[in-house]
Design an enzyme around this catalytic site. Structure first.
Site, PDB file in Angstrom:
ATOM      1  N   ASP A  45       0.786  -1.252  -0.067  1.00  0.00           N
ATOM      2  CA  ASP A  45      -0.002   0.053   0.105  1.00  0.00           C
ATOM      3  C   ASP A  45       0.750   1.248  -0.081  1.00  0.00           C
ATOM      4  O   ASP A  45       0.596   2.221  -0.502  1.00  0.00           O
ATOM      5  CB  ASP A  45      -1.063   0.046   1.387  1.00  0.00           C
ATOM      6  CG  ASP A  45      -2.121  -0.910   1.144  1.00  0.00           C
ATOM      7  OD1 ASP A  45      -2.428  -1.021   0.036  1.00  0.00           O
ATOM      8  OD2 ASP A  45      -2.566  -1.572   2.067  1.00  0.00           O
ATOM      9  N   ASP A 149      -1.869  14.985  21.673  1.00  0.00           N
ATOM     10  CA  ASP A 149      -0.764  14.602  20.538  1.00  0.00           C
ATOM     11  C   ASP A 149      -1.221  15.555  19.227  1.00  0.00           C
ATOM     12  O   ASP A 149      -0.310  15.844  18.473  1.00  0.00           O
ATOM     13  CB  ASP A 149      -0.650  13.377  20.313  1.00  0.00           C
ATOM     14  CG  ASP A 149       0.246  12.475  21.543  1.00  0.00           C
ATOM     15  OD1 ASP A 149       0.300  13.474  22.682  1.00  0.00           O
ATOM     16  OD2 ASP A 149       0.603  11.621  21.498  1.00  0.00           O
ATOM     17  N   SER A 165      -5.907   3.268  13.957  1.00  0.00           N
ATOM     18  CA  SER A 165      -5.020   3.215  15.142  1.00  0.00           C
ATOM     19  C   SER A 165      -5.513   4.285  16.129  1.00  0.00           C
ATOM     20  O   SER A 165      -5.307   4.215  17.544  1.00  0.00           O
ATOM     21  CB  SER A 165      -3.344   3.524  14.903  1.00  0.00           C
ATOM     22  OG  SER A 165      -3.133   2.550  13.915  1.00  0.00           O
ATOM     23  N   ALA A 184      -4.772  10.917  21.279  1.00  0.00           N
ATOM     24  CA  ALA A 184      -4.409  11.132  22.308  1.00  0.00           C
ATOM     25  C   ALA A 184      -4.634  12.593  22.993  1.00  0.00           C
ATOM     26  O   ALA A 184      -3.935  13.326  23.326  1.00  0.00           O
ATOM     27  CB  ALA A 184      -2.765  10.806  22.776  1.00  0.00           C
TER      28      ALA A 184
HETATM   29  P1  NAP Z   1       4.470   1.927   6.736  1.00  0.00           P
HETATM   30  O1  NAP Z   1       4.895   2.450   7.817  1.00  0.00           O
HETATM   31  O2  NAP Z   1       5.016   0.770   5.961  1.00  0.00           O
HETATM   32  O3  NAP Z   1       2.654   1.800   6.821  1.00  0.00           O
HETATM   33  C1  NAP Z   1       2.158   1.327   8.144  1.00  0.00           C
HETATM   34  C2  NAP Z   1       1.136   0.136   7.545  1.00  0.00           C
HETATM   35  O4  NAP Z   1       0.020   0.928   6.984  1.00  0.00           O
HETATM   36  C3  NAP Z   1       1.631  -0.603   6.473  1.00  0.00           C
HETATM   37  O5  NAP Z   1       1.218  -1.943   6.638  1.00  0.00           O
HETATM   38  C4  NAP Z   1       0.886  -0.346   5.192  1.00  0.00           C
HETATM   39  O6  NAP Z   1       0.722  -1.391   4.537  1.00  0.00           O
HETATM   40  C5  NAP Z   1      -0.428   0.141   5.990  1.00  0.00           C
HETATM   41  N1  NAP Z   1      -1.125   0.937   5.127  1.00  0.00           N
HETATM   42  C6  NAP Z   1      -1.017   2.002   4.297  1.00  0.00           C
HETATM   43  N2  NAP Z   1      -2.041   2.431   3.936  1.00  0.00           N
HETATM   44  C7  NAP Z   1      -3.154   1.731   4.245  1.00  0.00           C
HETATM   45  C8  NAP Z   1      -4.626   1.828   4.129  1.00  0.00           C
HETATM   46  N3  NAP Z   1      -5.065   2.489   3.561  1.00  0.00           N
HETATM   47  N4  NAP Z   1      -5.456   1.058   4.895  1.00  0.00           N
HETATM   48  C9  NAP Z   1      -4.789  -0.007   5.918  1.00  0.00           C
HETATM   49  N5  NAP Z   1      -3.383  -0.071   5.813  1.00  0.00           N
HETATM   50  C10 NAP Z   1      -2.611   0.759   5.258  1.00  0.00           C
HETATM   51  O7  NAP Z   1       4.285   3.384   5.735  1.00  0.00           O
HETATM   52  P2  NAP Z   1       3.630   3.336   4.465  1.00  0.00           P
HETATM   53  O8  NAP Z   1       3.617   1.930   3.588  1.00  0.00           O
HETATM   54  O9  NAP Z   1       4.707   4.334   3.535  1.00  0.00           O
HETATM   55  O10 NAP Z   1       2.245   3.824   4.610  1.00  0.00           O
HETATM   56  C11 NAP Z   1       2.173   5.307   5.239  1.00  0.00           C
HETATM   57  C12 NAP Z   1       0.770   5.351   5.881  1.00  0.00           C
HETATM   58  O11 NAP Z   1       1.279   4.670   7.335  1.00  0.00           O
HETATM   59  C13 NAP Z   1       0.268   6.521   6.298  1.00  0.00           C
HETATM   60  O12 NAP Z   1      -0.507   7.111   5.271  1.00  0.00           O
HETATM   61  C14 NAP Z   1      -0.623   6.184   7.550  1.00  0.00           C
HETATM   62  O13 NAP Z   1      -1.928   5.994   7.387  1.00  0.00           O
HETATM   63  C15 NAP Z   1       0.235   4.910   8.284  1.00  0.00           C
HETATM   64  N6  NAP Z   1       0.690   5.249   9.736  1.00  0.00           N
HETATM   65  C16 NAP Z   1       0.002   4.710  10.504  1.00  0.00           C
HETATM   66  C17 NAP Z   1       0.347   4.932  11.832  1.00  0.00           C
HETATM   67  C18 NAP Z   1      -0.171   4.409  12.943  1.00  0.00           C
HETATM   68  O14 NAP Z   1      -1.158   3.533  12.586  1.00  0.00           O
HETATM   69  N7  NAP Z   1       0.043   4.727  14.234  1.00  0.00           N
HETATM   70  C19 NAP Z   1       1.409   5.838  12.317  1.00  0.00           C
HETATM   71  C20 NAP Z   1       2.149   6.566  10.900  1.00  0.00           C
HETATM   72  C21 NAP Z   1       1.641   6.296   9.764  1.00  0.00           C
HETATM   73  P3  NAP Z   1       1.806  -1.963   3.267  1.00  0.00           P
HETATM   74  O15 NAP Z   1       2.607  -2.746   4.175  1.00  0.00           O
HETATM   75  O16 NAP Z   1       1.134  -2.780   2.446  1.00  0.00           O
HETATM   76  O17 NAP Z   1       2.642  -1.021   2.919  1.00  0.00           O
END
Ligand code: NAP
Ligand code: MN
Length: 272
Positions: A45, A149, A165, A184
């Site tokens: 993704d 936060d 999350s 938070a």
């Molecule tokens: P990453 O650190 O690899 O992403 C975190 C996880 O989110 C990966 O497992 C990614 O899937 C998954 N993901 C991305 N878009 C998604 C969606 N629309 N629905 C469900 N899961 C999704 O970084 P990245 O791959 O560059 O993705 C960036 C995204 O990470 C940001 O847009 C944000 O949504 C997310 N993120 C989440 C947190 C948190 O949950 N606390 C914190 C920071 C960022 P893949 O392994 O297939 O890439």
């Protein structure tokens, strides 16, 4: 039909994208990474998010297709062992597509500069140190004073990512809405936020005005747009609304949204 390939640099993805290239040539389809009609991403993704931003100015003419080299993803309907099936679908393409909403960000800096950005998953505003204090407006009406936060503003397809999350709801990708979830928040006798996620309609907007107590011009608010940090000057406000633009995917097969959510997060099997 012109086909582009956007691959993450990993060895699995490189192997899959090389196989794709030779099969595309064998089918007499045209490879064109400059102005593709179909853009195939190979990775996860995150790779699709990078491709989206790379081709952001061509959204009106591109349909995306995602191949996942790991598990099934949210923007990636195809697995790496299904390349032949995908090539067959490309050869019989008749323009079928499905599109999803995007998030429009209008950023105003303290120096008067303005900038627009588009997000596929979400944008967050967070404080680097300490807690973020922000005035939150809905359609120019002060809604709350946030302290915590940060805040996460997401699209329906982004609702399964950071938003989830942060305790936000998972939103059907058929809805044209934007969700704001708290990261938070502090709730006590002095500070009060709504404490639950909110969802706004296409005629509404949310404006977040971080209160920067430090009167120097240093910016200590961190702003993200999907996987990227927006390098910035001191932020005055960010106005979020549903974009007029959408992202289109070539719909050769239809993975029902709720099936995808269930399989990705739960993996449930019926009891027999
Ligand atoms: P990453 O650190 O690899 O992403 C975190 C996880 O989110 C990966 O497992 C990614 O899937 C998954 N993901 C991305 N878009 C998604 C969606 N629309 N629905 C469900 N899961 C999704 O970084 P990245 O791959 O560059 O993705 C960036 C995204 O990470 C940001 O847009 C944000 O949504 C997310 N993120 C989440 C947190 C948190 O949950 N606390 C914190 C920071 C960022 P893949 O392994 O297939 O890439
Ligand atoms: Mn990733």
């Amino acid at each position: 039909m012109k086909i582009g390939i956007f691959s993450n640099p990993g060895s699995d993805s490189t192997r899959v994208s090389n196989a794709l290239k030779s099969k595309i040539k064998a089918e007499h389809l045209t490879l064109d990474n400059g102005h593709p009609d179909i853009l195939i991403t190979v990775g996860g993704d995150g790779t699709l998010l990078s491709a989206f931003h790379h081709y952001e100015d061509q959204l009106a003419s591109i349909r995306f297709v995602g191949i996942h080299t790991g598990h099934l993803g949210f923007y990636t309907d195809w697995r790496d062992y299904e390349v032949d099936e995908l090539i067959d679908s490309l050869a019989h393409d008749n323009g079928q597509s499905v599109s999803y909403p995007l998030l429009d960000m209008l950023i105003e800096y303290s120096n008067g500069d303005r900038e627009s950005r588009l997000a596929l998953n979400e944008s967050t505003l967070k404080k680097v140190t300490g807690t973020m204090l922000a005035n939150v407006y809905i359609k120019d009406q002060l809604f709350e004073l946030f302290r915590g936060d940060g805040l996460c503003v997401s699209t329906p397809t982004g609702s399964t990512a950071y938003n989830k999350s942060a305790g936000g709801a998972v939103i059907s990708s058929e809805l044209n809405v934007v969700q704001v979830s708290e990261i938070a928040s502090i709730n006590n006798r002095v500070f009060r936020t709504l404490g639950s996620p909110i969802i706004i309609s296409p005629s509404e907007w949310v404006r977040i005005e971080p209160v920067q107590l430090d009167k120097s011009q240093v910016n200590d608010i961190l702003m993200t747009c999907d996987q990227n940090m927006v390098e910035n000057h001191r932020i005055k406000s960010v106005t979020y609304r549903i974009s007029k633009q959408r992202i289109a995917f070539a719909e050769y097969r239809h993975t029902q949204f709720w099936k995808r959510v269930s399989e990705s997060f739960i993996g449930v099997k019926p009891i027999d």
